[in-house]
Design a protein around this motif. Structure first.
Motif, PDB file in Angstrom:
ATOM      1  N   TRP A   1      -5.976  -4.646  30.247  1.00 55.60           N
ATOM      2  CA  TRP A   1      -6.096  -5.473  30.725  1.00 55.60           C
ATOM      3  C   TRP A   1      -7.090  -5.269  32.451  1.00 55.60           C
ATOM      4  O   TRP A   1      -6.381  -5.643  33.048  1.00 55.60           O
ATOM      5  CB  TRP A   1      -6.469  -7.061  30.764  1.00 55.60           C
ATOM      6  N   LEU A   2      -7.608  -4.115  32.330  1.00 55.39           N
ATOM      7  CA  LEU A   2      -7.459  -3.309  34.022  1.00 55.39           C
ATOM      8  C   LEU A   2      -9.179  -3.353  34.578  1.00 55.39           C
ATOM      9  O   LEU A   2      -8.818  -3.280  35.515  1.00 55.39           O
ATOM     10  CB  LEU A   2      -7.350  -1.737  33.351  1.00 55.39           C
ATOM     11  N   ARG A   3     -10.293  -3.790  34.457  1.00 55.87           N
ATOM     12  CA  ARG A   3     -11.721  -4.208  34.561  1.00 55.87           C
ATOM     13  C   ARG A   3     -11.640  -5.839  35.118  1.00 55.87           C
ATOM     14  O   ARG A   3     -11.014  -6.988  33.537  1.00 55.87           O
ATOM     15  CB  ARG A   3     -12.511  -3.340  33.783  1.00 55.87           C
ATOM     16  N   VAL A   4     -11.832  -5.907  36.138  1.00 55.71           N
ATOM     17  CA  VAL A   4     -12.022  -7.114  36.005  1.00 55.71           C
ATOM     18  C   VAL A   4     -13.554  -7.975  36.234  1.00 55.71           C
ATOM     19  O   VAL A   4     -13.418  -9.287  35.916  1.00 55.71           O
ATOM     20  CB  VAL A   4     -11.598  -7.473  38.187  1.00 55.71           C
ATOM     21  N   ASN A   5     -14.169  -6.982  36.673  1.00 52.30           N
ATOM     22  CA  ASN A   5     -15.589  -7.843  36.535  1.00 52.30           C
ATOM     23  C   ASN A   5     -16.555  -6.847  35.654  1.00 52.30           C
ATOM     24  O   ASN A   5     -17.717  -7.404  35.271  1.00 52.30           O
ATOM     25  CB  ASN A   5     -16.577  -7.895  38.077  1.00 52.30           C
TER      26      ASN A   5
ATOM     27  N   TYR B   1      -4.297  -7.493  38.050  1.00 50.78           N
ATOM     28  CA  TYR B   1      -5.734  -7.052  38.098  1.00 50.78           C
ATOM     29  C   TYR B   1      -5.866  -7.986  36.152  1.00 50.78           C
ATOM     30  O   TYR B   1      -6.828  -8.436  36.520  1.00 50.78           O
ATOM     31  CB  TYR B   1      -5.921  -5.289  36.668  1.00 50.78           C
ATOM     32  N   LEU B   2      -5.479  -8.547  35.118  1.00 47.82           N
ATOM     33  CA  LEU B   2      -5.333  -9.303  34.635  1.00 47.82           C
ATOM     34  C   LEU B   2      -5.080 -11.049  34.956  1.00 47.82           C
ATOM     35  O   LEU B   2      -6.784 -11.582  34.618  1.00 47.82           O
ATOM     36  CB  LEU B   2      -4.022  -9.137  33.941  1.00 47.82           C
ATOM     37  N   LEU B   3      -4.471 -10.850  35.940  1.00 48.99           N
ATOM     38  CA  LEU B   3      -4.445 -12.450  36.693  1.00 48.99           C
ATOM     39  C   LEU B   3      -6.115 -12.496  37.272  1.00 48.99           C
ATOM     40  O   LEU B   3      -6.771 -13.368  37.292  1.00 48.99           O
ATOM     41  CB  LEU B   3      -3.358 -12.571  37.898  1.00 48.99           C
TER      42      LEU B   3
ATOM     43  N   LYS C   1      -0.227  -5.847  28.995  1.00 48.97           N
ATOM     44  CA  LYS C   1      -1.087  -6.291  27.994  1.00 48.97           C
ATOM     45  C   LYS C   1      -1.140  -7.471  26.973  1.00 48.97           C
ATOM     46  O   LYS C   1      -0.230  -9.059  27.274  1.00 48.97           O
ATOM     47  CB  LYS C   1      -0.306  -5.483  26.951  1.00 48.97           C
ATOM     48  N   ILE C   2      -2.271  -8.013  26.727  1.00 48.98           N
ATOM     49  CA  ILE C   2      -2.623  -9.256  26.338  1.00 48.98           C
ATOM     50  C   ILE C   2      -2.455  -8.566  24.282  1.00 48.98           C
ATOM     51  O   ILE C   2      -3.154  -8.251  24.193  1.00 48.98           O
ATOM     52  CB  ILE C   2      -3.722 -10.094  26.609  1.00 48.98           C
TER      53      ILE C   2
ATOM     54  N   ASN D   1     -10.446  -7.039  26.562  1.00 48.15           N
ATOM     55  CA  ASN D   1     -10.816  -7.037  28.422  1.00 48.15           C
ATOM     56  C   ASN D   1     -12.627  -6.942  28.464  1.00 48.15           C
ATOM     57  O   ASN D   1     -13.080  -7.627  29.091  1.00 48.15           O
ATOM     58  CB  ASN D   1     -10.451  -5.551  29.071  1.00 48.15           C
ATOM     59  N   HIS D   2     -12.702  -5.638  27.783  1.00 46.20           N
ATOM     60  CA  HIS D   2     -13.963  -4.733  27.160  1.00 46.20           C
ATOM     61  C   HIS D   2     -14.589  -5.828  26.594  1.00 46.20           C
ATOM     62  O   HIS D   2     -16.561  -6.492  26.995  1.00 46.20           O
ATOM     63  CB  HIS D   2     -14.824  -3.485  26.646  1.00 46.20           C
TER      64      HIS D   2
END
Length: 265
Positions: A205-209, A229-231, A191-192, A261-262
């Motif tokens: 943060w699970l979605r990259v693009n 995923y976060l990195l 988590k962030i 993330n979103h």
């Protein structure tokens, strides 16, 4: 592909200054030599004496300010530059010129350094421990910008906040003057959040693009690779700099907010 540099600052004796950081005081968290070198590189017209004076201001512990207020002030320096006045090579007085600490336009002009096992001496008024050693700190141009707390997969991630981050903020508040955001991870969960966030305001943060990506949470649980995923999504230098520059807010001098993330996507 851009690779991050890494130094391990392990010392057996916590008082030992010979840890690779080139600090002269274990209470310091800024790597002065690296910051000065980058400021000289990014601001070639500014005299070295002016840069040294600005760096001294940046390294001030701001004991009369709250950590949040100091963090907001230093964030403005990181994002917009710290105003300096000097005489240029032609003897012309230049007033209130922003001295750049980070080059947000050209990521390769910056130094990204992962620091492990850095011993930091407390400046807290009622410290729980005399020294603290964060798991990983990401330094950009000599400034400790991102804090990582890593737990074993059998430890509840919330402990990273309640047992670790909370105590670090008490014992080494000087570290959080420069912090952009914090990462908590126990492999299956990452988590962030900002350093002022409570547990409810740390987010995965699970979605990259893009937001429509399918996320296989069972696979993440099995392989314990949530941090990947976060990195991948945030730590490419151009993305990280975009996030630091454009996705951080302060609300009513009470709280610091960082994008989810979103929102970033």
């Amino acid at each position: 592909r851009y690779s991050y540099q890494h130094i391990d600052c392990t010392t057996i004796d916590p008082e030992d200054l010979n840890d690779g950081s080139k600090r002269t005081d274990k209470r310091d968290v800024v790597f002065k030599e690296r910051l000065v070198a980058k400021c000289l590189h990014l601001n070639p017209d500014v005299p070295e004496a002016t840069i040294l004076s600005a760096v001294k201001d940046i390294m001030s512990r701001r004991v009369s300010m709250s950590t949040l207020k100091a963090n907001k002030q230093i964030y403005s320096y990181i994002r917009d530059g710290i105003n300096v006045t000097y005489e240029d090579a032609n003897g012309v007085k230049r007033e209130n010129i922003p001295l750049r600490l980070i080059d947000f336009d050209t990521p390769t002009n910056n130094e990204f350094l992962l620091v492990t096992q850095l011993t930091i001496k407390t400046t807290g008024l009622e410290p729980i421990r005399k020294y603290r050693r964060p798991d990983i700190l990401l330094y950009i141009n000599g400034l400790p910008i991102v804090f990582f707390e890593l737990k074993n997969s059998n430890v509840k991630l919330q402990n990273a906040l309640t047992d670790n981050l909370t105590n670090y903020k008490n014992d080494i508040p000087q570290l959080f003057l420069y912090n952009a955001f914090c990462i908590l991870s126990n492999a299956s969960d990452t988590k962030i959040g900002s350093f002022t966030a409570d547990w409810e305001n740390f987010y995965p943060w699970l979605r990259v693009n893009n937001e429509k990506e399918k996320v296989d949470k069972q696979q993440i649980e099995t392989h314990g690779n949530s941090i990947e995923y976060l990195l991948a999504g945030l730590f490419r230098p151009e993305r990280l700099l975009d996030y630091i520059e454009n996705f951080i807010l302060y609300q009513n001098e009470k709280v610091k907010i960082v994008a989810q993330n979103h929102q970033f996507l």
